[in-house]
Design a protein around this motif. Structure first.
Motif, mmCIF file in Angstrom:
data_model
loop_
_atom_site.group_PDB
_atom_site.id
_atom_site.type_symbol
_atom_site.label_atom_id
_atom_site.label_comp_id
_atom_site.label_asym_id
_atom_site.label_seq_id
_atom_site.Cartn_x
_atom_site.Cartn_y
_atom_site.Cartn_z
ATOM 1 N N ASN A 77 4.827 -18.383 -10.633
ATOM 2 C CA ASN A 77 3.230 -18.217 -11.238
ATOM 3 C C ASN A 77 3.104 -17.732 -9.450
ATOM 4 O O ASN A 77 2.505 -18.130 -8.782
ATOM 5 C CB ASN A 77 2.758 -19.788 -11.200
ATOM 6 C CG ASN A 77 2.734 -20.036 -12.812
ATOM 7 O OD1 ASN A 77 2.939 -19.422 -13.171
ATOM 8 N ND2 ASN A 77 2.365 -21.332 -12.773
ATOM 9 N N THR A 78 4.353 -16.496 -8.707
ATOM 10 C CA THR A 78 3.895 -16.236 -8.018
ATOM 11 C C THR A 78 3.665 -14.452 -7.863
ATOM 12 O O THR A 78 4.067 -14.485 -8.612
ATOM 13 C CB THR A 78 5.303 -16.577 -7.252
ATOM 14 O OG1 THR A 78 5.290 -18.002 -6.681
ATOM 15 C CG2 THR A 78 5.324 -16.246 -5.406
ATOM 16 N N VAL A 79 2.994 -14.283 -6.888
ATOM 17 C CA VAL A 79 2.619 -12.769 -6.603
ATOM 18 C C VAL A 79 3.648 -12.666 -4.845
ATOM 19 O O VAL A 79 3.038 -12.885 -3.939
ATOM 20 C CB VAL A 79 1.377 -12.633 -6.958
ATOM 21 C CG1 VAL A 79 0.767 -12.936 -5.461
ATOM 22 C CG2 VAL A 79 1.340 -10.567 -6.694
ATOM 23 N N TYR A 80 4.126 -10.918 -5.149
ATOM 24 C CA TYR A 80 4.628 -11.297 -3.453
ATOM 25 C C TYR A 80 3.819 -9.645 -2.781
ATOM 26 O O TYR A 80 3.081 -9.090 -4.101
ATOM 27 C CB TYR A 80 5.945 -10.543 -3.673
ATOM 28 C CG TYR A 80 6.769 -11.651 -4.323
ATOM 29 C CD1 TYR A 80 7.497 -11.854 -5.654
ATOM 30 C CD2 TYR A 80 7.161 -12.942 -3.367
ATOM 31 C CE1 TYR A 80 7.806 -13.048 -6.230
ATOM 32 C CE2 TYR A 80 7.792 -14.421 -4.767
ATOM 33 C CZ TYR A 80 8.181 -14.300 -5.204
ATOM 34 O OH TYR A 80 8.505 -14.755 -6.260
ATOM 35 N N LEU A 81 3.819 -9.662 -1.565
ATOM 36 C CA LEU A 81 3.318 -8.502 -1.050
ATOM 37 C C LEU A 81 4.561 -7.995 -0.254
ATOM 38 O O LEU A 81 4.239 -8.398 0.709
ATOM 39 C CB LEU A 81 2.226 -7.967 -0.583
ATOM 40 C CG LEU A 81 1.560 -7.514 0.283
ATOM 41 C CD1 LEU A 81 0.863 -5.845 -0.163
ATOM 42 C CD2 LEU A 81 0.901 -7.586 0.822
ATOM 43 N N GLN A 82 5.452 -7.208 -0.757
ATOM 44 C CA GLN A 82 6.710 -6.512 0.372
ATOM 45 C C GLN A 82 6.167 -5.265 1.178
ATOM 46 O O GLN A 82 4.913 -4.774 1.120
ATOM 47 C CB GLN A 82 7.286 -5.890 -0.652
ATOM 48 C CG GLN A 82 8.794 -5.029 0.890
ATOM 49 C CD GLN A 82 9.256 -5.705 1.367
ATOM 50 O OE1 GLN A 82 10.086 -7.622 0.397
ATOM 51 N NE2 GLN A 82 9.704 -5.792 2.459
ATOM 52 N N MET A 83 5.905 -6.404 2.552
ATOM 53 C CA MET A 83 5.318 -5.215 3.688
ATOM 54 C C MET A 83 6.684 -4.407 4.735
ATOM 55 O O MET A 83 7.555 -5.050 5.160
ATOM 56 C CB MET A 83 4.290 -5.780 4.079
ATOM 57 C CG MET A 83 3.407 -6.412 3.471
ATOM 58 S SD MET A 83 2.001 -6.501 5.005
ATOM 59 C CE MET A 83 3.251 -8.474 5.635
ATOM 60 N N ASN A 84 6.247 -2.898 4.266
ATOM 61 C CA ASN A 84 7.249 -2.400 5.146
ATOM 62 C C ASN A 84 6.922 -1.341 6.360
ATOM 63 O O ASN A 84 5.299 -1.104 6.194
ATOM 64 C CB ASN A 84 8.233 -1.177 3.795
ATOM 65 C CG ASN A 84 9.233 -2.443 3.383
ATOM 66 O OD1 ASN A 84 9.874 -3.443 3.837
ATOM 67 N ND2 ASN A 84 9.075 -1.970 1.779
ATOM 68 N N SER A 85 7.661 -0.692 7.318
ATOM 69 C CA SER A 85 7.310 0.467 8.105
ATOM 70 C C SER A 85 6.321 -0.516 8.942
ATOM 71 O O SER A 85 5.340 0.755 8.839
ATOM 72 C CB SER A 85 6.927 1.759 7.687
ATOM 73 O OG SER A 85 7.848 2.202 7.734
ATOM 74 N N LEU A 86 5.690 -1.575 9.215
ATOM 75 C CA LEU A 86 4.264 -2.223 9.702
ATOM 76 C C LEU A 86 4.196 -1.442 11.211
ATOM 77 O O LEU A 86 5.128 -1.392 12.020
ATOM 78 C CB LEU A 86 4.359 -3.904 9.928
ATOM 79 C CG LEU A 86 4.593 -4.324 8.086
ATOM 80 C CD1 LEU A 86 5.338 -6.115 8.765
ATOM 81 C CD2 LEU A 86 3.453 -4.726 7.424
ATOM 82 N N THR A 87 2.482 -1.232 10.959
ATOM 83 C CA THR A 87 1.792 -1.346 12.213
ATOM 84 C C THR A 87 0.737 -2.210 13.305
ATOM 85 O O THR A 87 0.485 -2.481 12.678
ATOM 86 C CB THR A 87 1.277 0.092 12.358
ATOM 87 O OG1 THR A 87 -0.125 -0.340 11.621
ATOM 88 C CG2 THR A 87 2.442 1.304 10.953
ATOM 89 N N PRO A 88 0.552 -2.481 14.103
ATOM 90 C CA PRO A 88 0.133 -2.661 14.833
ATOM 91 C C PRO A 88 -1.693 -3.115 14.196
ATOM 92 O O PRO A 88 -2.408 -3.675 13.869
ATOM 93 C CB PRO A 88 -0.067 -2.310 16.275
ATOM 94 C CG PRO A 88 0.915 -1.751 17.056
ATOM 95 C CD PRO A 88 1.189 -1.135 15.191
ATOM 96 N N GLU A 89 -1.842 -1.556 13.896
ATOM 97 C CA GLU A 89 -3.178 -1.246 12.610
ATOM 98 C C GLU A 89 -2.822 -2.897 11.517
ATOM 99 O O GLU A 89 -3.682 -3.286 11.067
ATOM 100 C CB GLU A 89 -3.005 0.081 12.412
ATOM 101 C CG GLU A 89 -3.830 0.888 13.151
ATOM 102 C CD GLU A 89 -2.737 0.909 14.225
ATOM 103 O OE1 GLU A 89 -2.736 1.435 15.223
ATOM 104 O OE2 GLU A 89 -1.709 1.127 14.074
ATOM 105 N N ASP A 90 -1.734 -2.915 11.013
ATOM 106 C CA ASP A 90 -1.902 -3.834 9.896
ATOM 107 C C ASP A 90 -1.931 -5.080 10.060
ATOM 108 O O ASP A 90 -1.715 -6.323 9.318
ATOM 109 C CB ASP A 90 -0.405 -4.148 9.308
ATOM 110 C CG ASP A 90 -0.169 -2.155 8.887
ATOM 111 O OD1 ASP A 90 1.433 -1.946 9.033
ATOM 112 O OD2 ASP A 90 -0.788 -1.979 8.087
#
Length: 123
Positions: A77-90
């Motif tokens: 019952n879980t959803v994920y968001l993998q975030m790579n190459s993060l920038t300050p705009e994120d």
């Protein structure tokens, strides 16, 4: 309505990765398409990604396409968001949301929202 709790936010440097989680309870998870949205200070909430009930269909905002990946584990019952190459705009508060049946990119289609988790990316 399903209840949603996000986790996994934090402070990272530009170029780093984070994985957000959103745990759902109080409903039949597989009835819901899930979405991720974010809101930066002084800005409106914006769409990030959405995933269908089965997980087979995903859709992303252009600003995150190729860097972020949404997935779900219906057994957990879980959803994920993998975030790579993060920038300050994120940098933003990230929210997960649930909508009966079909995916959508507009926030007003979603019925249930989590409280949000802060993601801060330093340069």
């Amino acid at each position: 309505q399903v209840q949603l709790v996000e986790s996994g936010g934090g402070l990272v440097q530009a170029g780093a990765s984070l994985r957000l989680s959103c745990a759902a309870s109080g409903g039949t998870f597989t009835r819901y398409a899930m979405g991720w949205f974010r809101q930066a200070p002084g800005k409106e909430r914006e769409f990030v990604a959405t995933i269908s009930r089965s997980g087979e269909t995903t859709y992303y905002a252009d600003s995150v396409k190729g860097r972020f990946a949404v997935s779900r584990d219906n057994a957990k019952n879980t959803v994920y968001l993998q975030m790579n190459s993060l920038t300050p705009e994120d940098t933003a508060v990230y929210f997960c949301a649930a909508r009966r049946y079909e995916i959508a990119s507009l926030s007003y289609y979603y019925d249930s929202w989590g409280q949000g988790t802060q993601v801060t990316v330093s340069s």
